[in-house]
Design a protein around this motif. Structure first.
Motif, PDB file in Angstrom:
ATOM      1  N   ARG A 143       5.640 -30.783   7.473  1.00 20.90           N
ATOM      2  CA  ARG A 143       4.441 -29.956   7.634  1.00 20.90           C
ATOM      3  C   ARG A 143       3.863 -30.088   8.788  1.00 20.90           C
ATOM      4  NH1 ARG A 143      -1.394 -31.313   5.865  1.00 20.90           N
ATOM      5  NH2 ARG A 143      -2.104 -29.385   4.483  1.00 20.90           N
ATOM      6  N   ALA A 144       3.780 -28.935   9.645  1.00 23.72           N
ATOM      7  CA  ALA A 144       3.332 -29.013  10.949  1.00 23.72           C
ATOM      8  C   ALA A 144       4.041 -30.192  12.073  1.00 23.72           C
ATOM      9  CB  ALA A 144       1.914 -29.440  11.082  1.00 23.72           C
ATOM     10  N   ASP A 176       8.604 -26.821  15.723  1.00 21.67           N
ATOM     11  CA  ASP A 176       9.035 -25.551  15.395  1.00 21.67           C
ATOM     12  C   ASP A 176      10.296 -25.611  14.758  1.00 21.67           C
ATOM     13  OD1 ASP A 176      11.189 -25.772  17.317  1.00 21.67           O
ATOM     14  OD2 ASP A 176       9.909 -25.045  18.836  1.00 21.67           O
ATOM     15  N   LEU A 177      10.909 -24.730  14.084  1.00 22.50           N
ATOM     16  CA  LEU A 177      12.169 -24.773  13.188  1.00 22.50           C
ATOM     17  C   LEU A 177      13.218 -25.067  14.154  1.00 22.50           C
ATOM     18  CD1 LEU A 177      11.354 -21.310  11.079  1.00 22.50           C
ATOM     19  CD2 LEU A 177      10.863 -23.650  10.432  1.00 22.50           C
ATOM     20  N   ALA A 178      13.449 -24.575  15.175  1.00 22.24           N
ATOM     21  CA  ALA A 178      14.755 -25.093  16.054  1.00 22.24           C
ATOM     22  C   ALA A 178      14.857 -26.471  16.144  1.00 22.24           C
ATOM     23  CB  ALA A 178      14.844 -24.394  17.093  1.00 22.24           C
ATOM     24  N   ASP A 179      13.620 -27.289  16.717  1.00 19.48           N
ATOM     25  CA  ASP A 179      13.634 -28.573  16.883  1.00 19.48           C
ATOM     26  C   ASP A 179      13.623 -29.254  15.459  1.00 19.48           C
ATOM     27  OD1 ASP A 179      13.082 -28.505  19.546  1.00 19.48           O
ATOM     28  OD2 ASP A 179      10.946 -28.491  19.530  1.00 19.48           O
ATOM     29  N   PHE A 180      13.106 -28.830  14.300  1.00 14.34           N
ATOM     30  CA  PHE A 180      13.277 -29.362  13.017  1.00 14.34           C
ATOM     31  C   PHE A 180      14.588 -29.651  12.708  1.00 14.34           C
ATOM     32  CE2 PHE A 180      12.295 -28.539   8.394  1.00 14.34           C
ATOM     33  CZ  PHE A 180      12.310 -29.950   8.165  1.00 14.34           C
ATOM     34  N   VAL A 181      15.486 -28.474  12.695  1.00 15.94           N
ATOM     35  CA  VAL A 181      16.882 -28.460  12.356  1.00 15.94           C
ATOM     36  C   VAL A 181      17.521 -29.244  13.106  1.00 15.94           C
ATOM     37  CG1 VAL A 181      16.670 -26.474  11.133  1.00 15.94           C
ATOM     38  CG2 VAL A 181      17.726 -26.340  13.218  1.00 15.94           C
ATOM     39  N   GLN A 182      17.338 -29.360  14.453  1.00 16.32           N
ATOM     40  CA  GLN A 182      18.066 -30.235  15.391  1.00 16.32           C
ATOM     41  C   GLN A 182      17.755 -31.842  15.221  1.00 16.32           C
ATOM     42  OE1 GLN A 182      17.143 -29.481  19.728  1.00 16.32           O
ATOM     43  NE2 GLN A 182      18.422 -31.036  20.392  1.00 16.32           N
ATOM     44  N   LEU A 183      16.486 -32.068  15.096  1.00 17.22           N
ATOM     45  CA  LEU A 183      16.011 -33.577  14.983  1.00 17.22           C
ATOM     46  C   LEU A 183      16.511 -34.011  13.490  1.00 17.22           C
ATOM     47  CD1 LEU A 183      12.718 -33.190  16.586  1.00 17.22           C
ATOM     48  CD2 LEU A 183      14.655 -34.551  17.413  1.00 17.22           C
ATOM     49  N   ALA A 184      16.368 -33.163  12.490  1.00 17.30           N
ATOM     50  CA  ALA A 184      16.347 -33.525  11.119  1.00 17.30           C
ATOM     51  C   ALA A 184      17.552 -33.092  10.331  1.00 17.30           C
ATOM     52  CB  ALA A 184      15.304 -33.237  10.389  1.00 17.30           C
ATOM     53  N   GLY A 189      22.177 -29.488   0.665  1.00 16.56           N
ATOM     54  CA  GLY A 189      20.749 -29.906   0.624  1.00 16.56           C
ATOM     55  C   GLY A 189      20.007 -28.699   1.469  1.00 16.56           C
ATOM     56  N   VAL A 190      18.586 -28.870   1.534  1.00 19.17           N
ATOM     57  CA  VAL A 190      17.866 -27.810   2.296  1.00 19.17           C
ATOM     58  C   VAL A 190      16.796 -28.557   3.190  1.00 19.17           C
ATOM     59  CG1 VAL A 190      17.939 -26.270   0.626  1.00 19.17           C
ATOM     60  CG2 VAL A 190      16.174 -27.965   0.265  1.00 19.17           C
ATOM     61  N   LEU A 191      16.673 -27.949   4.087  1.00 24.06           N
ATOM     62  CA  LEU A 191      15.471 -28.260   5.390  1.00 24.06           C
ATOM     63  C   LEU A 191      14.257 -27.252   4.812  1.00 24.06           C
ATOM     64  CD1 LEU A 191      17.190 -28.748   8.675  1.00 24.06           C
ATOM     65  CD2 LEU A 191      16.393 -30.473   7.080  1.00 24.06           C
ATOM     66  N   VAL A 192      13.258 -27.760   4.729  1.00 25.97           N
ATOM     67  CA  VAL A 192      11.903 -26.967   4.119  1.00 25.97           C
ATOM     68  C   VAL A 192      10.781 -27.297   5.132  1.00 25.97           C
ATOM     69  CG1 VAL A 192      10.466 -26.527   2.295  1.00 25.97           C
ATOM     70  CG2 VAL A 192      12.710 -27.274   1.731  1.00 25.97           C
ATOM     71  N   ALA A 193      10.355 -26.073   5.861  1.00 27.74           N
ATOM     72  CA  ALA A 193       9.215 -26.322   6.560  1.00 27.74           C
ATOM     73  C   ALA A 193       7.945 -25.546   6.020  1.00 27.74           C
ATOM     74  CB  ALA A 193       9.531 -25.395   7.976  1.00 27.74           C
ATOM     75  N   GLY A 229       7.783 -36.825   9.747  1.00 28.97           N
ATOM     76  CA  GLY A 229       6.371 -36.639  10.391  1.00 28.97           C
ATOM     77  C   GLY A 229       5.227 -36.777   9.278  1.00 28.97           C
ATOM     78  N   SER A 230       5.247 -37.496   8.599  1.00 30.84           N
ATOM     79  CA  SER A 230       4.401 -37.463   7.268  1.00 30.84           C
ATOM     80  C   SER A 230       3.090 -37.737   7.516  1.00 30.84           C
ATOM     81  CB  SER A 230       4.902 -38.431   6.404  1.00 30.84           C
ATOM     82  OG  SER A 230       4.291 -38.292   4.946  1.00 30.84           O
ATOM     83  N   GLY A 231       2.823 -38.201   8.696  1.00 30.48           N
ATOM     84  CA  GLY A 231       1.155 -38.491   8.930  1.00 30.48           C
ATOM     85  C   GLY A 231       0.560 -39.148   8.058  1.00 30.48           C
ATOM     86  N   ALA A 232      -0.372 -38.670   7.504  1.00 30.87           N
ATOM     87  CA  ALA A 232      -0.954 -39.259   6.261  1.00 30.87           C
ATOM     88  C   ALA A 232      -0.430 -39.113   4.924  1.00 30.87           C
ATOM     89  CB  ALA A 232      -2.442 -38.415   6.320  1.00 30.87           C
TER      90      ALA A 232
END
Length: 201
Positions: free
Chosen positions: A128-129, A132-140, A148-152, A62-65
């Protein structure tokens, strides 16, 4: 901030801000308009993560810009970076920025995170934005390499979101980020799959 940047990094970061300003007039890439605020709230905010990221390949979801992926790629030219966003206009900006800034270490993926199928998983998956964390880990989560790590990147410490994490993911660390000219709370939430996590939430 105590960061040691490559010789060309300052010029590249400055050029990136100018690109943001130029494209933002037409494409509305970011709500922040002023140059100085872009430096503090986008560039420095992104660079503040670097000391807390393990080495290896990085995916910015979700990099955006291009935040935080492009500033990280500029600051760490030896790191392989992929910036991903499903929005076509933002994808066009990302491709233009990578080309104009000469970022040989950076790839652009214009697609949804759940359909992204790279040739290899990533050592670091950052957002970055994004959600939420639960969706982030589910999707990514499937894009994160073993070990490795997921970093929010978050503002206030997200107690409620952490409580909703699935049990297979644990918070390993949650450093507070201190960013010059940003008078707001910033936290980095670093997560690993539970069987590999050193410290749990």
């Amino acid at each position: 901030m105590g960061l040691v940047l490559p010789a060309q990094a300052q010029a590249q970061l400055s050029a990136y801000v100018q690109l943001l300003l130029k494209w933002n007039r037409v494409y509305n890439l970011t709500a922040i308009r002023g140059e100085q605020k872009m430096v503090s709230h986008h560039i420095l905010d992104s660079l503040a993560t670097i000391d807390h990221l393990p080495p290896g390949s990085l995916l910015d979801v979700g990099s955006g810009a291009g935040l935080p992926g492009i500033p990280i790629a500029i600051a760490q030219p030896a790191r392989e970076v992929t910036v991903l966003d499903s929005n076509q206009k933002k994808g066009a900006f990302l491709k233009q920025a990578v080309a104009e800034l000469g970022l040989a270490n950076t790839q652009v993926a214009v697609e949804r995170v759940e359909t992204h199928r790279p040739p290899h998983a990533y050592d670091v998956v950052v957002s970055r934005a994004f959600s939420d964390l639960a969706d982030f880990v589910q999707l990514a989560g499937h894009l994160c390499a073993p070990g490795g790590v997921l970093v929010a990147m978050k503002g206030l410490y997200p107690d409620a979101e952490i409580a909703q994490l699935p049990p297979q993911w644990k918070v390993e660390s949650a450093p507070v980020l201190k960013i010059p000219e940003v008078d707001a709370s910033r936290h980095l939430i670093v997560m690993r799959a539970a069987q590999r996590a050193g410290v749990t939430a």
